[in-house]
Design a protein around this motif. Structure first.
Motif, mmCIF file in Angstrom:
data_model
loop_
_atom_site.group_PDB
_atom_site.id
_atom_site.type_symbol
_atom_site.label_atom_id
_atom_site.label_comp_id
_atom_site.label_asym_id
_atom_site.label_seq_id
_atom_site.Cartn_x
_atom_site.Cartn_y
_atom_site.Cartn_z
ATOM 1 N N PRO A 75 5.625 24.138 8.740
ATOM 2 C CA PRO A 75 5.616 25.591 9.507
ATOM 3 C C PRO A 75 6.783 26.415 9.237
ATOM 4 C CG PRO A 75 5.064 23.743 11.039
ATOM 5 C CD PRO A 75 5.762 23.156 9.789
ATOM 6 N N ASP A 106 6.628 27.338 23.042
ATOM 7 C CA ASP A 106 5.213 27.600 22.218
ATOM 8 C C ASP A 106 5.327 26.812 20.786
ATOM 9 O OD1 ASP A 106 4.626 28.868 24.273
ATOM 10 O OD2 ASP A 106 4.350 30.943 23.638
ATOM 11 N N TYR A 107 6.310 26.960 20.315
ATOM 12 C CA TYR A 107 6.253 26.536 18.822
ATOM 13 C C TYR A 107 6.106 24.841 18.830
ATOM 14 C CZ TYR A 107 8.246 30.634 16.748
ATOM 15 O OH TYR A 107 8.342 31.888 16.216
ATOM 16 N N TRP A 109 3.801 23.514 20.714
ATOM 17 C CA TRP A 109 2.702 23.439 20.680
ATOM 18 C C TRP A 109 1.853 23.802 19.183
ATOM 19 C CZ3 TRP A 109 -0.612 25.046 25.558
ATOM 20 C CH2 TRP A 109 -0.008 24.725 26.772
ATOM 21 N N ASP A 110 2.491 24.759 18.446
ATOM 22 C CA ASP A 110 2.236 25.181 17.235
ATOM 23 C C ASP A 110 2.331 24.125 16.372
ATOM 24 O OD1 ASP A 110 1.396 27.766 18.290
ATOM 25 O OD2 ASP A 110 3.363 28.598 17.477
ATOM 26 N N GLY A 113 -0.599 21.704 16.332
ATOM 27 C CA GLY A 113 -1.509 22.251 15.709
ATOM 28 C C GLY A 113 -1.482 22.001 14.052
ATOM 29 N N TRP A 114 -0.070 22.190 13.778
ATOM 30 C CA TRP A 114 0.196 21.874 12.417
ATOM 31 C C TRP A 114 -0.093 20.408 11.854
ATOM 32 C CZ3 TRP A 114 3.864 18.252 10.461
ATOM 33 C CH2 TRP A 114 4.040 18.404 8.991
ATOM 34 N N LYS A 375 -4.596 24.523 16.636
ATOM 35 C CA LYS A 375 -3.714 24.674 17.727
ATOM 36 C C LYS A 375 -4.763 24.262 18.900
ATOM 37 C CE LYS A 375 -0.445 27.209 20.370
ATOM 38 N NZ LYS A 375 0.202 28.474 20.418
ATOM 39 N N TYR A 376 -6.116 24.650 18.929
ATOM 40 C CA TYR A 376 -6.810 24.479 20.092
ATOM 41 C C TYR A 376 -7.207 22.915 19.998
ATOM 42 C CZ TYR A 376 -7.326 29.598 20.210
ATOM 43 O OH TYR A 376 -7.068 30.932 20.390
ATOM 44 N N ARG A 378 -5.399 20.619 19.374
ATOM 45 C CA ARG A 378 -4.312 19.820 19.767
ATOM 46 C C ARG A 378 -4.339 20.066 21.317
ATOM 47 N NH1 ARG A 378 -0.800 21.342 23.495
ATOM 48 N NH2 ARG A 378 0.942 20.496 23.640
ATOM 49 N N ASN A 379 -4.850 21.044 21.814
ATOM 50 C CA ASN A 379 -4.689 21.444 23.331
ATOM 51 C C ASN A 379 -5.874 20.645 23.884
ATOM 52 O OD1 ASN A 379 -2.916 23.394 22.939
ATOM 53 N ND2 ASN A 379 -4.120 25.118 23.045
#
Length: 501
Positions: A75, A106-107, A109-110, A113-114, A375-376, A378-379
């Motif tokens: 990323p 937040d990163y 979390w990103d 997603g990655w 990312k979603y 991942r959530n």
């Protein structure tokens, strides 16, 4: 059609497996290819299964170890240089503070997603499954008493990926001075005047030997051996931010005694010398002195991960043979894992469709085929009890039956419906068209079921799935075809086989 229930899973029992580690040499059947790919990859593709049917286990397993991308593009925020906001003023201070907050929050979390992106794209290699194994074994939580910023978490993930099936000596040496680990288990606070034993304890208990194979005195001495390693985050404080570095002022220069071996500091105290004579030698002593224990400990974990999570006494014999090979291979994992994955034991019918899927396996394999935001995804995995880069504790995820509960099953179905709602009828139809011979409804149904099920279904149950597509399947328009594919998948996720691997 059968509807999923927790009671059915808790009654899951595997018959005794008599096959050993001798190589499975006959050409692989479709079910055997699916079994191998499902255990080694997060995402399955019917077209990839087509590619490997009729090949030998040796050919396919060798490919799984050779095909992976161990250096995917990171990323963009991984390349950020952050200055200490407290040393700045005005708008520069605010900008760096805002950037730092993203790196702590937040990163991460990103980054999850990655990783989902890497998982879903990796349909023909074992790299991501192995990376996840190490993440659950050499655990680090980004959200802890002291949150860990995203770059050290990424660098640790990169370490696991690049050493996915390499040498245990090397991996343990590197994790001892890994930036994220230095924060997580307080290695950065481990100084000569007040040694911190957290990492030393877990190194012996969870990462290499297991409970009962060391003493409290061993932990104390190991902690002293590992003093002096630090991490800094800011580019204006370090030329190598986010990576472990050595501070000689915090290193214990006294003689230590560990596993009946003497550690003397009879050398110039530099980062290279301390790494070689303290860190590297500590790992050598652990694996040389207690190699049989360490090999059994690790191969038991790999057996549970790739074959069956609740091994019996007969399986222990297989684990012992693998452990003996691991020692013979000087703790190189790749040849031993290849022995396991191309063995008659691995391909025994009793071992097919007997594992309970993790949320990562369930969700990634779905979003690999349908439109969704990684990312979603991942959530969703987090809501189901598996948050990437944030295992529940230092022991990692329990796995096995912990993935199945009265809450998790309906919750999984609920969230997969969210994935479905992100897709139009045409999206479902477009996905079905990527499967060879999608105009043949029986063949298409079979390919869809093998993509998501851990076991084949036959007879009336299979017919029930086929009938959802309708007798007029080949003559309907695209939107109607997509609606029927969606309905088929809605029934698929309610079936017990959907949650098995």
């Amino acid at each position: 059609m059968a509807v999923v229930s927790r009671r059915g899973f808790l009654g899951l029992h595997r018959a005794e497996v008599k096959a050993g580690l001798e190589e499975h040499t006959t050409p692989l059947t479709r079910m055997e290819v699916r079994h191998l790919l499902q255990r080694c990859c997060f995402a399955l593709s019917p077209n990839v299964i087509d590619k490997y049917v009729g090949k030998t286990a040796r050919e396919v397993v060798d490919g799984l170890f050779a095909n992976g991308n161990t250096s995917p593009a990171p990323p963009s925020f991984v390349n950020d240089q952050i200055r200490d906001p407290d040393k700045l003023s005005g708008s520069a201070k605010d900008a760096e503070a805002n950037k730092l907050n993203l790196h702590y929050g937040d990163y991460n979390w990103d980054l999850g997603g990655w990783w989902v992106t890497q998982m879903k794209n990796d349909k023909e290699s074992i790299v991501e499954k192995m990376t996840f194994f190490w993440h659950g074994h050499l655990t680090t939580q980004y959200a802890n008493c002291v949150n860990i910023p995203v770059i050290p978490m990424y660098l640790q993930n990169d370490l696991f990926r690049k050493n996915f099936a390499g040498n245990f000596y090397t991996l343990l040496e590197k994790i001892c001075i890994d930036g994220a680990m230095l924060v997580y288990l307080n290695g950065g606070e481990n100084v000569a005047e007040a040694p911190n034993e957290n990492f030393a304890r877990e190194l012996l208990e969870l990462y290499s030997l297991g409970v009962g194979n060391y003493t409290e005195a061993d932990i104390k001495e190991a902690a002293k051996i590992l003093t002096g390693w630090k991490i800094k985050y800011f580019s204006d404080e370090s030329l190598t931010p986010n990576r472990g570095y050595f501070n000689p002022n915090d290193f214990d220069k006294n003689t230590k005694r560990f596993f009946d071996e003497t550690f003397q500091v009879n050398y110039e105290v530099t980062q290279e010398n301390v790494f070689n004579n303290s860190v590297r030698r500590l790992i050598q002593v652990i694996l040389n002195k207690k190699g049989d224990i360490a090999a059994k400990f690790m191969m038991s974990k790999f057996y549970k991960y790739f074959v069956y999570a609740n091994p019996n006494a007969q399986d222990e014999k297989i684990i012992n043979e693998l452990a003996a090979q691991l020692r013979q291979e000087k703790f190189e994992f790749q040849p031993v894992l290849k022995t396991l994955l191309r063995s008659k034991h691995f391909f025994a019918p009793e071992n097919i469709g007997i594992q309970l899927k993790s949320p990562a396996e369930t969700i990634v394999n779905m979003v690999a085929h349908l439109k969704f935001v990684d990312k979603y995804a991942r959530n969703i995995m987090s809501e189901l009890g598996l948050e990437l880069f944030n295992p529940p504790n230092v022991s990692g995820w329990k796995g096995y039956r912990s993935w199945v509960s009265t809450k998790s099953l309906p919750t999984t179905i609920y969230y997969i419906h969210e994935i479905f709602s992100y897709n139009s009828a045409n999206d479902f139809a477009n996905w079905a068209e990527t499967i060879d011979n999608s105009g043949d409804r029986e063949r298409l149904t079979s390919r869809i079921l093998e993509t998501f099920f851990g076991r084949p279904v036959t007879g009336e149950r299979f017919k029930g799935f086929v009938d959802i597509l309708g007798a007029d399947w080949s003559g309907i328009n695209k939107a109607e075809a997509g609606n029927r594919i969606k309905k088929l998948l809605e029934n698929v996720i309610k079936a017990p086989e959907f949650y098995l691997s």
